[in-house]
Each structure stands twice: as structure tokens, then as C-alpha cells.
Design an enzyme around this catalytic site. Structure first.
Site, PDB file in Angstrom:
ATOM      1  CB  SER A 162      -0.565   4.009  -0.971  1.00  0.00           C
ATOM      2  OG  SER A 162       0.397   4.593  -1.821  1.00  0.00           O
ATOM      3  CG  HIS A 189       2.916   2.640  -0.241  1.00  0.00           C
ATOM      4  ND1 HIS A 189       2.030   2.345  -1.253  1.00  0.00           N
ATOM      5  CD2 HIS A 189       3.157   1.466   0.389  1.00  0.00           C
ATOM      6  CE1 HIS A 189       1.762   1.044  -1.235  1.00  0.00           C
ATOM      7  NE2 HIS A 189       2.427   0.495  -0.241  1.00  0.00           N
ATOM      8  CG  ASP A 285       1.256  -3.035  -0.910  1.00  0.00           C
ATOM      9  OD1 ASP A 285       1.470  -4.264  -0.812  1.00  0.00           O
ATOM     10  OD2 ASP A 285       1.820  -2.189  -0.198  1.00  0.00           O
TER      11      ASP A 285
END
Length: 346
Positions: A162, A189, A285
Site C-alpha cells: 500500500s 492499493h 491488510d
């Protein structure tokens, strides 16, 4: 620091930030040239940077900004057009930490304000509190789980990332030899409009074909498969093949796409014969999927704190004792090759 040639954008962004008791705008600059002069006089934690400005422009100025303020994190504020995506992803690969869409008229609302403030806090904490995760410098008192090494030849390399992950990912993939033949699955992401440009970027960095994954694709060696922006990349076993399956629905992390479903599917489809690498990013995540993959025999690697823009996702797997190694990107590439074995890169 806010760097944008639009007086309206500078004013609005500064107002949003200034309403937070723990944040302060120390400088507003209308050009990259003025920002560089300011950086010679002041210290900043986070720089909001527009890429399309008269004169030097944000993209050309970025290397100079990173040199002038090596401890600062750069948040690119850009449009979501195709051209904007290309320039933004180039900036992220050069070392900018994160991106946020430049708002248009009528788009300044609570949701945008909250996302802006969340990103600034995460990036600012990464400097003031040891990469957002510890009061001390370095990776804090977390021992790699050395016994969690592949017992069988891995079939797949999966990467989750991310904030700050693109720069790390490009650096890591560039160190893998062309002969490395494991297919690579990537969940990063990013907005959906960025994915095709991101695929081209990874193709150059990894020196191999990179595609945005679609339902039914058969996973092939020496190919990078990227999660689309509007779905989670998972795989399933069909006969002797691993096949892409894009799923929707809310993941535990709330991210779309999410790393967890990718790793959970690999645990089932490969019986744990996979390597997962968790790179820089906010939140947790990947931790749930990494736990399941590790439990079935998969190998989990994590980026270290010192090289991460935000040490959230890597820390989550490291603190659970899932990571076999906690390393900077270039060394992660060596760990991947070592884990995959000579047969995977001859």
C-alpha cells in the site's frame, strides 16, 4: 508543506490541515522552485506535491525535494486522468510515498477531508514516531521466524503493498534475475484507473510481462498478475493449472483490492507452496491471509521498518511471528531467490 500553483487548492488544503490540533502547515509554495528554497530553511514531515505546475514541475522537482528533505514523506496530489495516473505512478516509483486525487469543485467534504488527514498523519508519524510503529528507531525487538521456510518448491510469489509500496516493489523486482520463473501476483492499493499504467511500470521494473488480472486467466511462469482496482485477485486450482478468480465483497481490512483474499486463496490452491511478501503500507491488510498461508507451509517475508514509508502492514505480520525475514527491498529479492531455490531462476 503544501506545494501547488493553484491558490484555491493551497488555501483549501491548508484550511483542512489547520483544523486539526495535531497538524500544522509550516509552508505554502506556489512552485517547485519556491518549495526547494523553503526546504533549505525549514524542516517538514510531509510534503503535499502537485505534479503539474509551471516551471520545473513536481515530477522534475521530486528528486531534488527528496534530497533536500530526506526525512520527509511526499504525498502526491494529482488528478485521476490517464495522464495523471502515469505521472503519479512515476512519482511513486521514484520515492513519493502516497497519492490522493486532487479534488474538483464540490468534492471537498468530510470523506475527502478525513482521507487527507489520515494519510498525512500516517506519513508524519512514520517520521516522528519511528515509521508510525515504534518510539525507537529500527525494527523493534521482532525476531524473524526462521523455521517458516519453504519445505517444497514454491509455485507462486505474491506481493501485497500500500502506502510507499510501489517504490519498494520496483526496487525489489528489479533485483530478481530475468530467469526467475515463478508467476508473480500483486495486490497494490490503487484506484482502478491507475492499474493499466501500473502494469506497464511493473513490466519495466520486473523485466517480464505484467497484466491486470482477469477472470479465467491461467497463471503462467514469468508473468506478473495485478489485482484490478474494483476486485480482489484470488486463484483457484483447476486440474493442473492455477486460474485467476476475481471476487468482490468487503474484505476484513476494508481495502479494495485487498491482500488477504489473495493470500488465503493461495493457501488453499497451492497447499502452502507460495511465497508472500508484505511491503510498506498503512493498516493490517495481509495479516489474516499471511497467517493462513503460513499455517499451510507458505513462506512470509516482510519489509523492514527503516526502509518502509509506513510500517503498518509489514509490522502486522512481523509481530504475529509470521515473517521468515524482515529486510529492505533489495535483500528481500535475495531472500525470495533463496526460498524459491535454484530451479526457479536458472
Amino acid at each position: 508543506m503544501v506545494v501547488d500553483d493553484s491558490l484555491i487548492i493551497r488555501t483549501v488544503l491548508a484550511r483542512i490541515i489547520g483544523q486539526q490540533p495535531d497538524l500544522e502547515v509550516v509552508s505554502k509554495s506556489s512552485s517547485a522552485e519556491l518549495a526547494l528554497k523553503e526546504l533549505a530553511k525549514i524542516e517538514v514531515d510531509v510534503i503535499l506535491l502537485d505534479l503539474e505546475m509551471p516551471g520545473m514541475g513536481g515530477l522534475d522537482a521530486l528528486p531534488k525535494i527528496l534530497t533536500s528533505a530526506p526525512k520527509a514523506q511526499v504525498l502526491v496530489v494529482s488528478s485521476l486522468t490517464e495522464d495523471g495516473a502515469e505521472h503519479t505512478l512515476q512519482a511513486l516509483s521514484m520515492g513519493a510515498a502516497d497519492t490522493l486525487a486532487k479534488p474538483r469543485a464540490g468534492e471537498f467534504g468530510a470523506d475527502y477531508n478525513n482521507r487527507l488527514v489520515e494519510k498525512i498523519r500516517a506519513l508524519g508519524h512514520s517520521q516522528s514516531r519511528g515509521n508510525d510503529r515504534s518510539e525507537s528507531a529500527g525494527t523493534p525487538n521482532i525476531k524473524p521466524r526462521r523455521e517458516n521456510l519453504a519445505k517444497e518448491k514454491p509455485e507462486v510469489l505474491a506481493i501485497g503493498a500500500s502506502t510507499g509500496g510501489i517504490h519498494a516493489m520496483c526496487a525489489m523486482l528489479a533485483k530478481l534475475p530475468r530467469q526467475f520463473d515463478l508467476p508473480i501476483l500483486v495486490t497494490q492499493h490503487l484506484p482502478g484507473s491507475f492499474m493499466q499504467v501500473f502494469a506497464k511500470q511493473l513490466e519495466l521494473a520486473a523485466s517480464r510481462t505484467a497484466v491486470v488480472a482477469e477472470n479465467g486467466m491461467i497463471i503462467q511462469p514469468r508473468t506478473v498478475y495485478i489485482a484490478p482496482g474494483g476486485g480482489h485477485l484470488t486463484v483457484e486450482k483447476r486440474g493442473s493449472n492455477l486460474v485467476v478468480k476475481i471476487i468482490d465483497g468487503k474484505a476484513p481490512s476494508g481495502c479494495m483490492p485487498s491482500v488477504d483474499p489473495m493470500l488465503e486463496s493461495l493457501a488453499a490452491a497451492t497447499a502452502g507452496k507460495a511465497i508472500a511478501v508484505i511491503l510498506s503500507g498503512m493498516g493490517r491488510d495481509g495479516a489474516i491471509g499471511a497467517e493462513k498461508l503460513g499455517r499451510t507451509g507458505g513462506t512470509i517475508l516482510a519489509q523492514d521498518q527503516d526502509s518502509s514509508a509506513v510500517w503498518g502492514m509489514p509490522r502486522a505480520v512481523a509481530e504475529q511471528g509470521l515473517a521468515s525475514a524482515i529486510l529492505p527491498p533489495a535483500d528481500l529479492a535475495l531472500a525470495i531467490m533463496s526460498t524459491a531455490g535454484a530451479a526457479a531462476w536458472k
